[in-house]
Design a protein around this motif. Structure first.
Motif, PDB file in Angstrom:
ATOM      1  N   PHE A 341      -8.595 -10.293 -36.376  1.00  0.00           N
ATOM      2  CA  PHE A 341      -7.646  -9.369 -36.260  1.00  0.00           C
ATOM      3  C   PHE A 341      -7.021  -8.985 -37.667  1.00  0.00           C
ATOM      4  CE2 PHE A 341      -7.519 -12.464 -32.647  1.00  0.00           C
ATOM      5  CZ  PHE A 341      -7.823 -11.371 -31.695  1.00  0.00           C
ATOM      6  N   GLU A 342      -7.071  -9.808 -38.587  1.00  0.00           N
ATOM      7  CA  GLU A 342      -6.423  -9.543 -39.957  1.00  0.00           C
ATOM      8  C   GLU A 342      -7.389  -8.521 -40.630  1.00  0.00           C
ATOM      9  OE1 GLU A 342      -7.677 -11.760 -44.295  1.00  0.00           O
ATOM     10  OE2 GLU A 342      -7.420 -13.103 -42.578  1.00  0.00           O
ATOM     11  N   VAL A 343      -8.649  -8.325 -40.247  1.00  0.00           N
ATOM     12  CA  VAL A 343      -9.421  -7.436 -40.886  1.00  0.00           C
ATOM     13  C   VAL A 343      -9.538  -6.016 -40.076  1.00  0.00           C
ATOM     14  CG1 VAL A 343     -10.822  -8.912 -42.402  1.00  0.00           C
ATOM     15  CG2 VAL A 343     -11.710  -8.271 -40.051  1.00  0.00           C
ATOM     16  N   SER A 348      -7.027  -3.973 -32.687  1.00  0.00           N
ATOM     17  CA  SER A 348      -7.608  -4.977 -32.275  1.00  0.00           C
ATOM     18  C   SER A 348      -6.884  -5.941 -31.307  1.00  0.00           C
ATOM     19  CB  SER A 348      -8.545  -5.890 -33.340  1.00  0.00           C
ATOM     20  OG  SER A 348      -7.444  -6.397 -34.361  1.00  0.00           O
ATOM     21  N   ALA A 349      -5.664  -6.071 -31.584  1.00  0.00           N
ATOM     22  CA  ALA A 349      -4.812  -6.898 -30.788  1.00  0.00           C
ATOM     23  C   ALA A 349      -4.443  -6.313 -29.426  1.00  0.00           C
ATOM     24  CB  ALA A 349      -3.599  -6.952 -31.444  1.00  0.00           C
ATOM     25  N   LEU A 350      -5.007  -5.178 -28.889  1.00  0.00           N
ATOM     26  CA  LEU A 350      -4.772  -4.753 -27.712  1.00  0.00           C
ATOM     27  C   LEU A 350      -5.470  -5.796 -26.690  1.00  0.00           C
ATOM     28  CD1 LEU A 350      -5.724  -0.906 -27.831  1.00  0.00           C
ATOM     29  CD2 LEU A 350      -3.521  -2.051 -27.596  1.00  0.00           C
ATOM     30  N   ASP A 351      -4.642  -6.166 -25.664  1.00  0.00           N
ATOM     31  CA  ASP A 351      -5.110  -7.090 -24.665  1.00  0.00           C
ATOM     32  C   ASP A 351      -6.198  -6.702 -23.783  1.00  0.00           C
ATOM     33  OD1 ASP A 351      -4.374  -9.694 -23.397  1.00  0.00           O
ATOM     34  OD2 ASP A 351      -4.296  -8.631 -21.552  1.00  0.00           O
ATOM     35  N   SER A 352      -6.489  -5.397 -23.656  1.00  0.00           N
ATOM     36  CA  SER A 352      -7.565  -4.754 -22.911  1.00  0.00           C
ATOM     37  C   SER A 352      -9.016  -5.174 -23.626  1.00  0.00           C
ATOM     38  CB  SER A 352      -7.460  -3.310 -22.659  1.00  0.00           C
ATOM     39  OG  SER A 352      -7.218  -2.691 -24.011  1.00  0.00           O
ATOM     40  N   LEU A 353      -8.993  -5.183 -24.881  1.00  0.00           N
ATOM     41  CA  LEU A 353     -10.230  -5.441 -25.708  1.00  0.00           C
ATOM     42  C   LEU A 353     -10.633  -7.035 -25.363  1.00  0.00           C
ATOM     43  CD1 LEU A 353      -9.808  -3.197 -29.050  1.00  0.00           C
ATOM     44  CD2 LEU A 353     -10.761  -2.708 -26.689  1.00  0.00           C
ATOM     45  N   ASN A 354      -9.640  -7.868 -25.081  1.00  0.00           N
ATOM     46  CA  ASN A 354     -10.004  -9.261 -25.111  1.00  0.00           C
ATOM     47  C   ASN A 354     -10.540  -9.807 -26.071  1.00  0.00           C
ATOM     48  OD1 ASN A 354      -9.612 -11.671 -23.623  1.00  0.00           O
ATOM     49  ND2 ASN A 354     -11.428 -11.604 -22.508  1.00  0.00           N
ATOM     50  N   LEU A 355     -10.240  -9.360 -27.423  1.00  0.00           N
ATOM     51  CA  LEU A 355     -11.076  -9.882 -28.713  1.00  0.00           C
ATOM     52  C   LEU A 355     -10.455 -11.277 -29.037  1.00  0.00           C
ATOM     53  CD1 LEU A 355     -11.451  -6.691 -31.033  1.00  0.00           C
ATOM     54  CD2 LEU A 355     -13.054  -7.768 -29.549  1.00  0.00           C
ATOM     55  N   HIS A 356      -9.283 -11.570 -28.297  1.00  0.00           N
ATOM     56  CA  HIS A 356      -8.459 -12.812 -28.438  1.00  0.00           C
ATOM     57  C   HIS A 356      -9.375 -13.941 -27.950  1.00  0.00           C
ATOM     58  CE1 HIS A 356      -6.843 -12.181 -24.588  1.00  0.00           C
ATOM     59  NE2 HIS A 356      -6.163 -11.051 -25.002  1.00  0.00           N
ATOM     60  N   ARG A 357     -10.312 -13.584 -27.130  1.00  0.00           N
ATOM     61  CA  ARG A 357     -10.927 -14.845 -26.593  1.00  0.00           C
ATOM     62  C   ARG A 357     -11.633 -15.790 -27.573  1.00  0.00           C
ATOM     63  NH1 ARG A 357     -14.301 -10.382 -25.989  1.00  0.00           N
ATOM     64  NH2 ARG A 357     -16.651 -10.784 -26.159  1.00  0.00           N
ATOM     65  N   TYR A 358     -12.227 -15.067 -28.682  1.00  0.00           N
ATOM     66  CA  TYR A 358     -12.979 -15.916 -29.596  1.00  0.00           C
ATOM     67  C   TYR A 358     -11.925 -16.838 -30.124  1.00  0.00           C
ATOM     68  CZ  TYR A 358     -16.484 -11.924 -29.366  1.00  0.00           C
ATOM     69  OH  TYR A 358     -17.302 -11.294 -29.013  1.00  0.00           O
TER      70      TYR A 358
END
Length: 394
Positions: A341-343, A348-358
């Motif tokens: 998220f930093e880079v 990238s923080a949109l919940d719909s992308l679900n990148l926070h799963r990593y």
């Protein structure tokens, strides 16, 4: 069911690569919807990967630890939850290899080659510590047992054909009872609600007067009465999952910055990927990932070397190498998954992308077996030549 029988190490890696590509496509949706990967676990079993550590004399590929670690790294890079489901499976295959009688090996190795799956019923909540096992195997006059207890964090049990249960029997010694998933008195509850590793189904197993034949019980306490690799192999697979998460998070960040991120206006660059500050950060993150993967390979080779010539010294070298890999891979997974998220920026923080799963998967999975104690054992070994203790968590 029937399963493909994998012939050798090269085929195992090829099959894992193909399955990882397949599993990656649905991983974000499965996590977001907490949709349990039943079909994917079926595919994993049918592929033959779950039988790759069956010894050659029983018809298996008997792959190296280095190959097995790579299989788990590949699966972890695709779907960390799915990769964790068979981790205990392989640990309890090792118990059969080491402590099983000839007849027990014949029976269970045939089950594995046919695609049968092991879950686990090992940990217990509310006890003094992780090795305070209170589940009991009560001997019956005919030599059989009755099993009673409650287990938690039972990854893989919901999908299993057999559930290996860690319990205490005569003289309070640890045994493993291999219990059919549908045996009378066995209840598997899908009550896992972790923030990460959401689809591992690591819920509760209740054991109420479960009958267990004598030939389904193995003396696990004997594993730790001499040099052993049980803990090293189990921890190696955890490290491989962490390394997979770290690599996948880095790949996700690279793709995002190349195609979706906007450059910061003060830099004057046309694309975010030209920003030297981002380039520097990606270099740092790549070093974390590469170090984790390198230590993972080194640790796997140490396990293989020790298996070829098992002594107190070779077992200690393997355990310390695995501890180092686990510390590095765990740190890399958490750092890189957070730095994604930093880079990448706000989008990238949109919940719909679900990148926070990593990050959720990394933070949750790395809670297994605290790395601070692994660093302690490494320091004691380096400074004082003190071999690490014999237990299944190192």
């Amino acid at each position: 069911m029937t399963a493909h029988v994998i012939a050798d190490d090269a085929e195992a890696v090829a099959v894992a690569t193909s399955l990882a590509d397949e599993f990656r496509r649905g991983a974000a949706a499965r996590d977001a919807e907490r949709r349990l990967p039943r079909q994917e676990v079926d595919r994993l079993a049918a592929s033959g990967l779950l039988a790759v550590t069956v010894p050659a004399e029983y018809g298996g590929a008997d792959v190296t630890a280095e190959t097995l670690a790579e299989v788990f790294r590949l699966l972890g890079s695709a779907d960390a939850s799915l990769a964790q489901i068979p981790q205990s499976h392989f640990a309890y295959v090792q118990v059969i290899r080491r402590q099983g009688s000839v007849d027990q090996r014949k029976f269970f190795f045939a089950e594995l080659l046919a695609g049968r799956r092991f879950g686990n019923a090992q940990s217990e909540a509310g006890t003094r510590h992780v090795q305070d096992i209170r589940t009991r195997l009560r001997p019956e006059p005919d030599g059989s047992y009755v099993l009673d207890g409650v287990k938690n964090y039972c990854t893989g049990a919901l999908f299993a054909d057999w559930i290996p249960v860690l319990a205490r029997a005569e003289e309070d010694r640890l045994h493993v009872a291999y219990v059919p998933r549908d045996a009378p008195g066995v209840t598997v509850v899908d009550d896992w609600d972790g923030m990460g590793q959401r689809t591992t189904a690591s819920g509760t197993v209740r054991l109420d007067g479960v009958p267990v034949p004598a030939d389904r019980v193995l003396p696990h306490h004997l594993t730790f009465e001499g040099p052993q690799l049980h803990g090293a192999l189990a921890q190696l697979l955890h490290a491989a999952i962490d390394a997979g998460i770290a690599g996948a998070a880095l790949d996700e960040a690279v793709g995002f910055v190349r195609t979706k991120s906007r450059p910061w206006f003060e830099g004057g660059y046309e694309t975010a990927a030209e920003d030297p500050l981002l380039i520097q950060r990606f270099g740092e993150l790549a070093l974390r990932v590469r170090a984790g993967e390198a230590l993972l390979r080194e640790a796997a080779r140490a396990v293989d070397a020790a298996r070829d010539e098992l002594t107190d010294d070779s077992a200690a070298e393997a355990s310390i190498a695995v501890a180092a890999a686990k510390v590095q891979a765990a740190d890399a997974a958490v750092e890189v998954a957070g730095a994604l998220f930093e880079v990448s920026g706000t989008r990238s923080a949109l919940d719909s992308l679900n990148l926070h799963r990593y990050w959720r998967d990394a933070r949750t999975h790395t809670l297994h077996d605290p790395t601070r104690w692994k660093v302690q054992h490494i320091g004691r070994y380096v400074l004082g030549g003190i071999r690490p203790p014999r237990h299944g968590l190192l």
